[in-house]
Design an enzyme around this catalytic site. Structure first.
Site, PDB file in Angstrom:
ATOM      1  N   PHE A 193      12.856  -9.836 -10.403  1.00 11.32           N
ATOM      2  CA  PHE A 193      13.301  -8.517 -10.823  1.00 11.32           C
ATOM      3  C   PHE A 193      14.561  -8.148 -10.068  1.00 11.32           C
ATOM      4  O   PHE A 193      14.727  -8.524  -8.910  1.00 11.32           O
ATOM      5  CB  PHE A 193      12.198  -7.478 -10.567  1.00 11.32           C
ATOM      6  CG  PHE A 193      11.019  -7.649 -11.495  1.00 11.32           C
ATOM      7  CD1 PHE A 193      10.978  -6.988 -12.708  1.00 11.32           C
ATOM      8  CD2 PHE A 193       9.973  -8.515 -11.160  1.00 11.32           C
ATOM      9  CE1 PHE A 193       9.915  -7.169 -13.576  1.00 11.32           C
ATOM     10  CE2 PHE A 193       8.907  -8.695 -12.031  1.00 11.32           C
ATOM     11  CZ  PHE A 193       8.879  -8.018 -13.245  1.00 11.32           C
TER      12      PHE A 193
ATOM     13  N   LYS B 138       0.833  -1.201   0.000  1.00 15.22           N
ATOM     14  CA  LYS B 138       0.000   0.000   0.000  1.00 15.22           C
ATOM     15  C   LYS B 138       0.872   1.257   0.000  1.00 15.22           C
ATOM     16  O   LYS B 138       0.594   2.218  -0.705  1.00 15.22           O
ATOM     17  CB  LYS B 138      -0.881  -0.027   1.252  1.00 15.22           C
ATOM     18  CG  LYS B 138      -2.121   0.812   1.146  1.00 15.22           C
ATOM     19  CD  LYS B 138      -2.949   0.708   2.417  1.00 15.22           C
ATOM     20  CE  LYS B 138      -3.375  -0.726   2.691  1.00 15.22           C
ATOM     21  NZ  LYS B 138      -3.873  -0.903   4.061  1.00 15.22           N
TER      22      LYS B 138
ATOM     23  N   GLU C 292      -3.349 -12.033  -5.302  1.00 15.24           N
ATOM     24  CA  GLU C 292      -3.215 -10.622  -4.922  1.00 15.24           C
ATOM     25  C   GLU C 292      -3.757  -9.671  -5.981  1.00 15.24           C
ATOM     26  O   GLU C 292      -2.996  -9.183  -6.817  1.00 15.24           O
ATOM     27  CB  GLU C 292      -1.736 -10.304  -4.674  1.00 15.24           C
ATOM     28  CG  GLU C 292      -1.084 -11.259  -3.686  1.00 15.24           C
ATOM     29  CD  GLU C 292      -0.020 -10.585  -2.834  1.00 15.24           C
ATOM     30  OE1 GLU C 292      -0.159  -9.379  -2.567  1.00 15.24           O
ATOM     31  OE2 GLU C 292       0.918 -11.268  -2.446  1.00 15.24           O
TER      32      GLU C 292
HETATM   33  P1  ADP Z   1      -1.985  -6.870   2.940  1.00 14.92           P
HETATM   34  O1  ADP Z   1      -0.583  -7.384   3.007  1.00 14.92           O
HETATM   35  O2  ADP Z   1      -2.742  -7.039   4.236  1.00 14.92           O
HETATM   36  O3  ADP Z   1      -2.748  -7.445   1.756  1.00 14.92           O
HETATM   37  P2  ADP Z   1      -1.657  -4.424   1.377  1.00 14.92           P
HETATM   38  O4  ADP Z   1      -0.568  -3.411   1.610  1.00 14.92           O
HETATM   39  O5  ADP Z   1      -1.535  -5.324   0.172  1.00 14.92           O
HETATM   40  O6  ADP Z   1      -1.832  -5.274   2.713  1.00 14.92           O
HETATM   41  O7  ADP Z   1      -3.037  -3.608   1.312  1.00 14.92           O
HETATM   42  C1  ADP Z   1      -4.194  -4.305   0.945  1.00 14.92           C
HETATM   43  C2  ADP Z   1      -5.454  -3.736   1.548  1.00 14.92           C
HETATM   44  O8  ADP Z   1      -5.640  -2.384   1.148  1.00 14.92           O
HETATM   45  C3  ADP Z   1      -6.665  -4.488   1.005  1.00 14.92           C
HETATM   46  O9  ADP Z   1      -6.960  -5.631   1.787  1.00 14.92           O
HETATM   47  C4  ADP Z   1      -7.756  -3.437   1.099  1.00 14.92           C
HETATM   48  O10 ADP Z   1      -8.411  -3.511   2.356  1.00 14.92           O
HETATM   49  C5  ADP Z   1      -7.018  -2.117   0.979  1.00 14.92           C
HETATM   50  N1  ADP Z   1      -7.132  -1.461  -0.342  1.00 14.92           N
HETATM   51  C6  ADP Z   1      -7.389  -0.123  -0.503  1.00 14.92           C
HETATM   52  N2  ADP Z   1      -7.430   0.205  -1.798  1.00 14.92           N
HETATM   53  C7  ADP Z   1      -7.194  -0.920  -2.508  1.00 14.92           C
HETATM   54  C8  ADP Z   1      -7.113  -1.193  -3.918  1.00 14.92           C
HETATM   55  N3  ADP Z   1      -7.262  -0.227  -4.842  1.00 14.92           N
HETATM   56  N4  ADP Z   1      -6.850  -2.482  -4.307  1.00 14.92           N
HETATM   57  C9  ADP Z   1      -6.689  -3.436  -3.380  1.00 14.92           C
HETATM   58  N5  ADP Z   1      -6.749  -3.253  -2.038  1.00 14.92           N
HETATM   59  C10 ADP Z   1      -6.997  -1.993  -1.588  1.00 14.92           C
HETATM   60 MG    MG Z   2      -2.010  -7.494  -0.191  1.00 11.85          MG
END
Ligand code: ADP
Ligand code: MG
Length: 147
Positions: free
Chosen positions: A108, A20, A78
């Site tokens: 990569f 994120k 994912e």
């Molecule tokens: P994790 O390792 O828990 O999956 P991430 O950093 O991949 O954490 O963030 C994923 C979370 O962000 C999702 O579970 C969702 O709740 C939130 N999220 C917000 N915007 C999006 C988006 N555009 N696409 C996917 N997930 C999103």
């Molecule tokens: Mg994730």
């Protein structure tokens, strides 16, 4: 084009690696629930439509596999939804219609090159999903029935 396939379930916590923070959040699905259907599809990067109950249907690009860059030992699902939500939606029902394949998994040399490639995948997905052959899957009943 591939035959569309469908998976869905509650959004779970991933590895929390800060995707994120990198601008690429991925709403993980519990891969162990989909071992049969996953074994029928090669690892790599796919695109399609994502239905989020209570929110809508969005374009998405998705990695399925072991993420060689991070040396995962478990397969992960994912999807990056190509929309700015401005908040998390853990636990919400997420349904995916997977309609196209972009590329196999790859390693990569740097995090920068991985991120650049994911953005390129996102641009490819956005464009492809506007094509009539893929756009129609946005209306698939499986996505709508979660709402
Ligand atoms: P994790 O390792 O828990 O999956 P991430 O950093 O991949 O954490 O963030 C994923 C979370 O962000 C999702 O579970 C969702 O709740 C939130 N999220 C917000 N915007 C999006 C988006 N555009 N696409 C996917 N997930 C999103
Ligand atoms: Mg994730």
């Amino acid at each position: 084009p591939i035959e569309p396939w469908y998976i869905g379930g509650p959004v779970i916590k991933g590895f929390g690696r800060g995707s994120k923070v990198l601008g690429i959040p991925t709403a993980n699905l519990p891969a162990e629930n989909f071992s049969t259907i996953l074994s029928e599809h090669t690892s790599g990067v796919y695109f399609g439509w994502a239905g989020l109950s209570t929110r809508g249907i969005y374009k998405m690009v998705m990695s399925i596999g072991w993420n060689p860059y991070f040396d995962n030992t478990e397969k992960t699902i994912e999807p990056w939804l190509l929309h700015d939500f401005g908040e998390d939606f853990y636990g919400e029902e997420l349904r995916l219609a997977i309609v196209g394949y972009i590329r196999p998994e790859a390693n990569f040399p740097s995090l920068e090159s991985l991120i650049a490639r994911i953005h390129e995948d996102g641009r490819i997905a956005k464009k492809a999903l506007d094509l009539p052959i893929y756009a129609g899957s946005k209306d698939s009943p499986y996505l709508k029935n979660s709402m």
